[in-house]
Design a protein around this motif. Structure first.
Motif, PDB file in Angstrom:
ATOM      1  N   CYS A 112       0.872  -0.973  -0.161  1.00 51.49           N
ATOM      2  CA  CYS A 112      -0.219  -0.060   0.118  1.00 51.49           C
ATOM      3  C   CYS A 112       1.128   1.285  -0.125  1.00 51.49           C
ATOM      4  CB  CYS A 112      -0.829  -0.202   1.533  1.00 51.49           C
ATOM      5  SG  CYS A 112      -2.226  -0.763   1.264  1.00 51.49           S
ATOM      6  N   GLN A 113       2.107   1.310   0.337  1.00 45.08           N
ATOM      7  CA  GLN A 113       2.872   2.533   0.933  1.00 45.08           C
ATOM      8  C   GLN A 113       3.682   2.001  -0.242  1.00 45.08           C
ATOM      9  OE1 GLN A 113       5.610   2.153   3.928  1.00 45.08           O
ATOM     10  NE2 GLN A 113       5.781   4.351   4.051  1.00 45.08           N
ATOM     11  N   LEU A 115       2.344   1.698  -3.455  1.00 48.54           N
ATOM     12  CA  LEU A 115       1.184   2.399  -4.115  1.00 48.54           C
ATOM     13  C   LEU A 115       0.901   3.369  -4.308  1.00 48.54           C
ATOM     14  CD1 LEU A 115      -0.631  -1.187  -4.674  1.00 48.54           C
ATOM     15  CD2 LEU A 115       1.685  -0.254  -6.195  1.00 48.54           C
ATOM     16  N   GLY A 116       1.189   4.094  -2.748  1.00 47.11           N
ATOM     17  CA  GLY A 116       0.834   5.619  -2.180  1.00 47.11           C
ATOM     18  C   GLY A 116      -0.888   5.034  -2.203  1.00 47.11           C
ATOM     19  N   ILE A 117      -0.981   4.958  -1.822  1.00 45.04           N
ATOM     20  CA  ILE A 117      -2.313   4.809  -1.109  1.00 45.04           C
ATOM     21  C   ILE A 117      -2.460   4.186   0.183  1.00 45.04           C
ATOM     22  CG2 ILE A 117      -3.143   3.715  -3.571  1.00 45.04           C
ATOM     23  CD1 ILE A 117      -3.144   1.096  -2.130  1.00 45.04           C
ATOM     24  N   ASN A 119      -2.817   6.044   2.554  1.00 48.42           N
ATOM     25  CA  ASN A 119      -4.181   6.659   3.963  1.00 48.42           C
ATOM     26  C   ASN A 119      -5.371   6.496   3.024  1.00 48.42           C
ATOM     27  OD1 ASN A 119      -2.346   8.269   5.540  1.00 48.42           O
ATOM     28  ND2 ASN A 119      -2.524   9.456   3.721  1.00 48.42           N
ATOM     29  N   ASP A 120      -6.253   5.558   1.966  1.00 50.57           N
ATOM     30  CA  ASP A 120      -6.835   5.347   0.931  1.00 50.57           C
ATOM     31  C   ASP A 120      -6.909   3.932   1.516  1.00 50.57           C
ATOM     32  OD1 ASP A 120      -6.958   8.144   0.061  1.00 50.57           O
ATOM     33  OD2 ASP A 120      -6.503   7.686  -1.402  1.00 50.57           O
ATOM     34  N   ALA A 121      -6.343   2.913   1.463  1.00 51.81           N
ATOM     35  CA  ALA A 121      -6.383   1.265   1.188  1.00 51.81           C
ATOM     36  C   ALA A 121      -7.021   1.467   2.563  1.00 51.81           C
ATOM     37  CB  ALA A 121      -4.743   0.796   1.264  1.00 51.81           C
ATOM     38  N   GLU A 122      -7.857  -0.056   3.054  1.00 47.92           N
ATOM     39  CA  GLU A 122      -8.580  -0.690   4.253  1.00 47.92           C
ATOM     40  C   GLU A 122      -7.341  -1.266   5.026  1.00 47.92           C
ATOM     41  OE1 GLU A 122     -11.785  -1.145   4.766  1.00 47.92           O
ATOM     42  OE2 GLU A 122     -12.608   0.098   3.026  1.00 47.92           O
TER      43      GLU A 122
END
Length: 141
Positions: A112-113, A115-117, A119-122
């Motif tokens: 997630c980190q 991919l830069g997501i 903050n938005d990831a579950e």
């Protein structure tokens, strides 16, 4: 009241079994469906359908050990004479599962980190949900 019981193995997450009792209408006796004597009386192909070797079934319904764990215990020079070794192996399997959970969580958060997501990831599943406790697997028997 029945509840599912984890079967700990070396394969990863546990599988689950539903304990049952058989009741003889002739003599009135009751027997657990996973009773070693009952399982041994079945044809081999039926025995293999149960994930625990007949010789390693237990009256305690807290957990069971899979065929692979039973094979490891049987391969020891001196098989355990009581269930102390049984609990020892179960603790090893539980610790291995906890380590597997931590690894899976780290991989998820790292991807997630990357991919830069983040903050938005579950959020990653709790250990209880990841493990697959009885209340999270209802409806799948």
């Amino acid at each position: 009241k029945s509840s599912v019981i984890p079967v700990f193995g070396l394969e990863g997450k546990p599988c689950w079994v539903l304990p049952m009792n058989y009741h003889c209408h002739t003599c009135g006796s009751k027997i657990l469906a996973n009773d070693a004597h009952l399982l041994h009386s079945l044809p081999l192909w039926m025995q293999k359908a149960y994930p625990v070797e007949a010789g390693w079934t237990r009256k305690s319904q807290q957990f069971q050990i899979s065929r692979t764990v039973g094979d490891v215990l049987q391969a020891m020079d001196e098989p355990p004479k009581d269930y102390d070794m049984y609990y020892f192996v179960a603790d090893i399997v539980k610790k291995n599962l906890q380590a597997q959970y931590e690894t899976d969580k780290e991989r998820y958060e790292s991807s997630c980190q990357h991919l830069g997501i983040m903050n938005d990831a579950e959020p990653f599943a709790s250990y209880k949900d990841w493990f697959g406790t009885p209340d999270t697997i209802s409806g799948s028997a």
